[in-house]
Design a protein around this motif. Structure first.
Motif, PDB file in Angstrom:
ATOM      1  N   PRO A 250       0.705 124.090 103.395  1.00 36.69           N
ATOM      2  CA  PRO A 250       2.138 124.244 103.114  1.00 36.69           C
ATOM      3  C   PRO A 250       2.383 125.306 102.059  1.00 36.69           C
ATOM      4  O   PRO A 250       1.514 125.587 101.225  1.00 36.69           O
ATOM      5  CB  PRO A 250       2.545 122.863 102.596  1.00 36.69           C
ATOM      6  N   LYS A 251       3.576 125.899 102.105  1.00 31.83           N
ATOM      7  CA  LYS A 251       3.941 126.870 101.081  1.00 31.83           C
ATOM      8  C   LYS A 251       4.186 126.142  99.769  1.00 31.83           C
ATOM      9  O   LYS A 251       4.935 125.175  99.723  1.00 31.83           O
ATOM     10  CB  LYS A 251       5.205 127.636 101.487  1.00 31.83           C
ATOM     11  N   ALA A 252       3.540 126.611  98.742  1.00 29.86           N
ATOM     12  CA  ALA A 252       3.714 125.995  97.428  1.00 29.86           C
ATOM     13  C   ALA A 252       4.800 126.730  96.665  1.00 29.86           C
ATOM     14  O   ALA A 252       4.783 127.958  96.572  1.00 29.86           O
ATOM     15  CB  ALA A 252       2.402 126.022  96.647  1.00 29.86           C
ATOM     16  N   SER A 253       5.739 125.972  96.147  1.00 30.96           N
ATOM     17  CA  SER A 253       6.808 126.602  95.361  1.00 30.96           C
ATOM     18  C   SER A 253       6.228 127.118  94.047  1.00 30.96           C
ATOM     19  O   SER A 253       5.386 126.472  93.425  1.00 30.96           O
ATOM     20  CB  SER A 253       7.918 125.592  95.063  1.00 30.96           C
ATOM     21  N   LYS A 254       6.678 128.291  93.661  1.00 28.79           N
ATOM     22  CA  LYS A 254       6.182 128.886  92.417  1.00 28.79           C
ATOM     23  C   LYS A 254       6.822 128.180  91.222  1.00 28.79           C
ATOM     24  O   LYS A 254       8.033 128.114  91.099  1.00 28.79           O
ATOM     25  CB  LYS A 254       6.500 130.385  92.383  1.00 28.79           C
ATOM     26  N   GLN A 255       5.974 127.647  90.372  1.00 26.13           N
ATOM     27  CA  GLN A 255       6.458 126.976  89.177  1.00 26.13           C
ATOM     28  C   GLN A 255       6.244 127.883  87.971  1.00 26.13           C
ATOM     29  O   GLN A 255       5.176 128.447  87.791  1.00 26.13           O
ATOM     30  CB  GLN A 255       5.724 125.655  88.972  1.00 26.13           C
ATOM     31  N   LEU A 256       7.289 127.995  87.160  1.00 21.35           N
ATOM     32  CA  LEU A 256       7.157 128.795  85.952  1.00 21.35           C
ATOM     33  C   LEU A 256       6.269 128.056  84.959  1.00 21.35           C
ATOM     34  O   LEU A 256       6.348 126.823  84.846  1.00 21.35           O
ATOM     35  CB  LEU A 256       8.527 129.053  85.329  1.00 21.35           C
ATOM     36  N   PRO A 257       5.411 128.773  84.249  1.00 20.23           N
ATOM     37  CA  PRO A 257       4.554 128.128  83.251  1.00 20.23           C
ATOM     38  C   PRO A 257       5.390 127.434  82.181  1.00 20.23           C
ATOM     39  O   PRO A 257       6.382 127.989  81.697  1.00 20.23           O
ATOM     40  CB  PRO A 257       3.770 129.303  82.649  1.00 20.23           C
TER      41      PRO A 257
ATOM     42  N   LYS B 101       2.841 118.223  77.623  1.00 21.71           N
ATOM     43  CA  LYS B 101       2.302 118.649  76.319  1.00 21.71           C
ATOM     44  C   LYS B 101       0.785 118.651  76.437  1.00 21.71           C
ATOM     45  O   LYS B 101       0.119 117.688  76.053  1.00 21.71           O
ATOM     46  CB  LYS B 101       2.748 117.701  75.207  1.00 21.71           C
ATOM     47  N   SER B 102       0.248 119.704  76.982  1.00 25.86           N
ATOM     48  CA  SER B 102      -1.189 119.763  77.262  1.00 25.86           C
ATOM     49  C   SER B 102      -1.807 121.017  76.656  1.00 25.86           C
ATOM     50  O   SER B 102      -1.087 121.945  76.257  1.00 25.86           O
ATOM     51  CB  SER B 102      -1.418 119.778  78.777  1.00 25.86           C
ATOM     52  N   PRO B 103      -3.137 121.083  76.601  1.00 33.50           N
ATOM     53  CA  PRO B 103      -3.792 122.307  76.131  1.00 33.50           C
ATOM     54  C   PRO B 103      -3.362 123.536  76.924  1.00 33.50           C
ATOM     55  O   PRO B 103      -3.245 124.632  76.375  1.00 33.50           O
ATOM     56  CB  PRO B 103      -5.276 122.000  76.332  1.00 33.50           C
ATOM     57  N   HIS B 104      -3.111 123.371  78.233  1.00 36.36           N
ATOM     58  CA  HIS B 104      -2.731 124.513  79.058  1.00 36.36           C
ATOM     59  C   HIS B 104      -1.344 125.036  78.695  1.00 36.36           C
ATOM     60  O   HIS B 104      -1.051 126.223  78.888  1.00 36.36           O
ATOM     61  CB  HIS B 104      -2.790 124.141  80.541  1.00 36.36           C
ATOM     62  N   VAL B 105      -0.487 124.173  78.159  1.00 33.07           N
ATOM     63  CA  VAL B 105       0.834 124.612  77.700  1.00 33.07           C
ATOM     64  C   VAL B 105       0.673 125.619  76.559  1.00 33.07           C
ATOM     65  O   VAL B 105       1.408 126.603  76.467  1.00 33.07           O
ATOM     66  CB  VAL B 105       1.684 123.405  77.250  1.00 33.07           C
ATOM     67  N   LEU B 106      -0.316 125.395  75.704  1.00 27.36           N
ATOM     68  CA  LEU B 106      -0.574 126.326  74.598  1.00 27.36           C
ATOM     69  C   LEU B 106      -1.132 127.646  75.129  1.00 27.36           C
ATOM     70  O   LEU B 106      -0.850 128.712  74.581  1.00 27.36           O
ATOM     71  CB  LEU B 106      -1.542 125.699  73.592  1.00 27.36           C
ATOM     72  N   ARG B 107      -1.916 127.586  76.184  1.00 22.52           N
ATOM     73  CA  ARG B 107      -2.413 128.808  76.839  1.00 22.52           C
ATOM     74  C   ARG B 107      -1.230 129.598  77.418  1.00 22.52           C
ATOM     75  O   ARG B 107      -1.158 130.820  77.258  1.00 22.52           O
ATOM     76  CB  ARG B 107      -3.399 128.420  77.940  1.00 22.52           C
ATOM     77  N   HIS B 108      -0.323 128.899  78.078  1.00 25.56           N
ATOM     78  CA  HIS B 108       0.874 129.553  78.623  1.00 25.56           C
ATOM     79  C   HIS B 108       1.714 130.164  77.503  1.00 25.56           C
ATOM     80  O   HIS B 108       2.257 131.264  77.644  1.00 25.56           O
ATOM     81  CB  HIS B 108       1.730 128.540  79.386  1.00 25.56           C
ATOM     82  N   THR B 109       1.831 129.449  76.396  1.00 27.51           N
ATOM     83  CA  THR B 109       2.631 129.932  75.265  1.00 27.51           C
ATOM     84  C   THR B 109       2.016 131.193  74.673  1.00 27.51           C
ATOM     85  O   THR B 109       2.734 132.137  74.308  1.00 27.51           O
ATOM     86  CB  THR B 109       2.746 128.832  74.186  1.00 27.51           C
TER      87      THR B 109
ATOM     88  N   TYR C  31       3.553 135.106  84.387  1.00 25.11           N
ATOM     89  CA  TYR C  31       4.188 135.067  83.068  1.00 25.11           C
ATOM     90  C   TYR C  31       5.352 136.046  82.960  1.00 25.11           C
ATOM     91  O   TYR C  31       6.197 135.901  82.085  1.00 25.11           O
ATOM     92  CB  TYR C  31       3.151 135.357  81.974  1.00 25.11           C
ATOM     93  N   THR C  32       5.402 137.020  83.848  1.00 24.32           N
ATOM     94  CA  THR C  32       6.523 137.963  83.805  1.00 24.32           C
ATOM     95  C   THR C  32       7.829 137.271  84.176  1.00 24.32           C
ATOM     96  O   THR C  32       8.896 137.692  83.751  1.00 24.32           O
ATOM     97  CB  THR C  32       6.292 139.149  84.767  1.00 24.32           C
ATOM     98  N   HIS C  33       7.740 136.193  84.959  1.00 25.27           N
ATOM     99  CA  HIS C  33       8.950 135.453  85.326  1.00 25.27           C
ATOM    100  C   HIS C  33       9.594 134.828  84.098  1.00 25.27           C
ATOM    101  O   HIS C  33      10.803 134.855  83.926  1.00 25.27           O
ATOM    102  CB  HIS C  33       8.619 134.369  86.354  1.00 25.27           C
ATOM    103  N   ASN C  34       8.754 134.266  83.210  1.00 30.67           N
ATOM    104  CA  ASN C  34       9.287 133.702  81.964  1.00 30.67           C
ATOM    105  C   ASN C  34       9.936 134.780  81.122  1.00 30.67           C
ATOM    106  O   ASN C  34      10.974 134.575  80.492  1.00 30.67           O
ATOM    107  CB  ASN C  34       8.160 133.044  81.161  1.00 30.67           C
ATOM    108  N   SER C  35       9.302 135.962  81.105  1.00 38.32           N
ATOM    109  CA  SER C  35       9.830 137.065  80.321  1.00 38.32           C
ATOM    110  C   SER C  35      11.176 137.534  80.868  1.00 38.32           C
ATOM    111  O   SER C  35      12.107 137.816  80.119  1.00 38.32           O
ATOM    112  CB  SER C  35       8.830 138.233  80.327  1.00 38.32           C
ATOM    113  N   VAL C  36      11.295 137.596  82.190  1.00 38.51           N
ATOM    114  CA  VAL C  36      12.551 138.003  82.820  1.00 38.51           C
ATOM    115  C   VAL C  36      13.642 136.976  82.530  1.00 38.51           C
ATOM    116  O   VAL C  36      14.785 137.342  82.227  1.00 38.51           O
ATOM    117  CB  VAL C  36      12.361 138.165  84.350  1.00 38.51           C
ATOM    118  N   GLU C  37      13.301 135.695  82.606  1.00 34.93           N
ATOM    119  CA  GLU C  37      14.281 134.650  82.301  1.00 34.93           C
ATOM    120  C   GLU C  37      14.763 134.755  80.861  1.00 34.93           C
ATOM    121  O   GLU C  37      15.930 134.529  80.567  1.00 34.93           O
ATOM    122  CB  GLU C  37      13.663 133.259  82.543  1.00 34.93           C
ATOM    123  N   ARG C  38      13.857 135.104  79.961  1.00 29.94           N
ATOM    124  CA  ARG C  38      14.231 135.277  78.550  1.00 29.94           C
ATOM    125  C   ARG C  38      15.191 136.448  78.394  1.00 29.94           C
ATOM    126  O   ARG C  38      16.182 136.365  77.662  1.00 29.94           O
ATOM    127  CB  ARG C  38      12.962 135.506  77.719  1.00 29.94           C
TER     128      ARG C  38
END
Length: 297
Positions: A101-108, A239-247, A277-284
């Motif tokens: 199935p097509k996976a929806s893109k989730q923003l970090p 609130k996970s270690p990967h959230v800090l990687r995304h940040t 990560y460019t998606h988060n930047s564009v949203e900002r």
């Protein structure tokens, strides 16, 4: 028998991380549990067809498993049946006719960088004993380098070079990379190293991050530490270690860092993985535009 051979193959020959091996084991265990249904009798992997896999996918979808998770599970099956095909245990792979199935893109998911910085600068939050300094070091390393949880747990003392200001990590596919350390991290590492040497442990691990008893740190321990401190600054569910990687990655991008440089720091195999990560930047940028431009509304 075949499952054990496959797990041994990815663990010892492919040298996948413990986290990845555990994920493969879990996916395959779920699939074989499905195959052991009274209405489905499978005695050998060669009897598995694409119909079985499709039916499993339907069951997963009905259980509200995300498309992304389903794709990962099917990728596990592809790897497993390819292994059996190469070993001549089967003559054809049943995954060849399976469409995922097509996976929806989730923003970090990220945490507020300023709030995180204030948390780390707050001397009342982290105690000055070994456990407090270690906890702070965990947060600082994850946020300050963008390393993965498995990479953090794999670091040994010798991987830290405080003179050069670098840390050596072993990433996915056993790829080694060097990540620079900021000034505060170097000072914190020296402080932690001193406290660690002065501790009288029941165990003596070579790993950098250890428990209060000196044993190897483990994933759940780090998860709980990260969650504990992120609770001070965030109400979001994740609130996970990967959230800090995304940040870490989002922060670099927002400050104008080159995307290829971020890719190398994160240890991504391809640029496409970093481009999320460019998606988060564009949203900002959109948010700033809406707040600041007179014609935005």
């Amino acid at each position: 028998m075949f499952l054990e051979q496959f797990i041994s193959y990815i663990k010892y020959e492919k040298r996948y991380s413990l986290h990845t091996v555990a994920a493969y084991e879990s996916d395959l265990a779920q699939f074989y549990t499905f195959l052991n249904h009274p209405e489905v009798v499978i005695h050998h992997p060669s009897e598995v067809t694409h119909h079985h896999i499709r039916n499993w996918m339907v069951e997963l979808m009905n259980a509200d498993i995300t498309g992304r998770s389903i794709n990962r599970k099917i990728a596990t099956l592809r790897k497993y049946f390819k292994f059996l095909l190469q070993g001549q245990h089967i003559t054809a792979t049943p995954t060849a006719r399976v469409q995922t199935p097509k996976a929806s893109k989730q923003l970090p998911v990220v945490v507020d960088e300023e709030k995180l910085s204030r948390l780390l600068d707050n001397n009342d939050i982290f105690s000055e004993d070994f456990a407090g300094v270690r906890d702070k070091l965990i947060i600082e390393l994850l946020f300050g380098t963008g390393m993965r949880l498995a990479e953090l747990l794999g670091i040994i003392d010798a991987d830290i070079d405080t003179y050069e200001g670098t840390v050596k990590v072993l990433g996915k596919r056993n790829k080694q990379r060097i990540i620079p350390l900021n000034k505060e991290l170097k000072q914190l590492l020296l402080k932690y190293s001193t406290l660690k040497k002065n501790e009288i442990f029941a165990n003596n691990s070579l790993k950098l991050i250890v428990t209060n008893k000196g044993a190897d740190a483990y994933p759940k321990m780090v998860y709980l530490i990260v969650q504990k401190y992120l609770n001070y600054i965030s109400t979001q569910n994740k609130k996970s270690p990967h959230v800090l990687r995304h940040t870490f990655a989002t922060s670099l991008l927002n400050k104008g860092a080159d995307l290829n440089a971020i890719k190398d720091l994160l240890g991504h195999a391809s640029l496409s993985a970093t481009q999320v990560y460019t998606h988060n930047s564009v949203e900002r940028l959109k948010s700033i535009y809406k707040q600041a431009h007179p014609k935005a509304n």
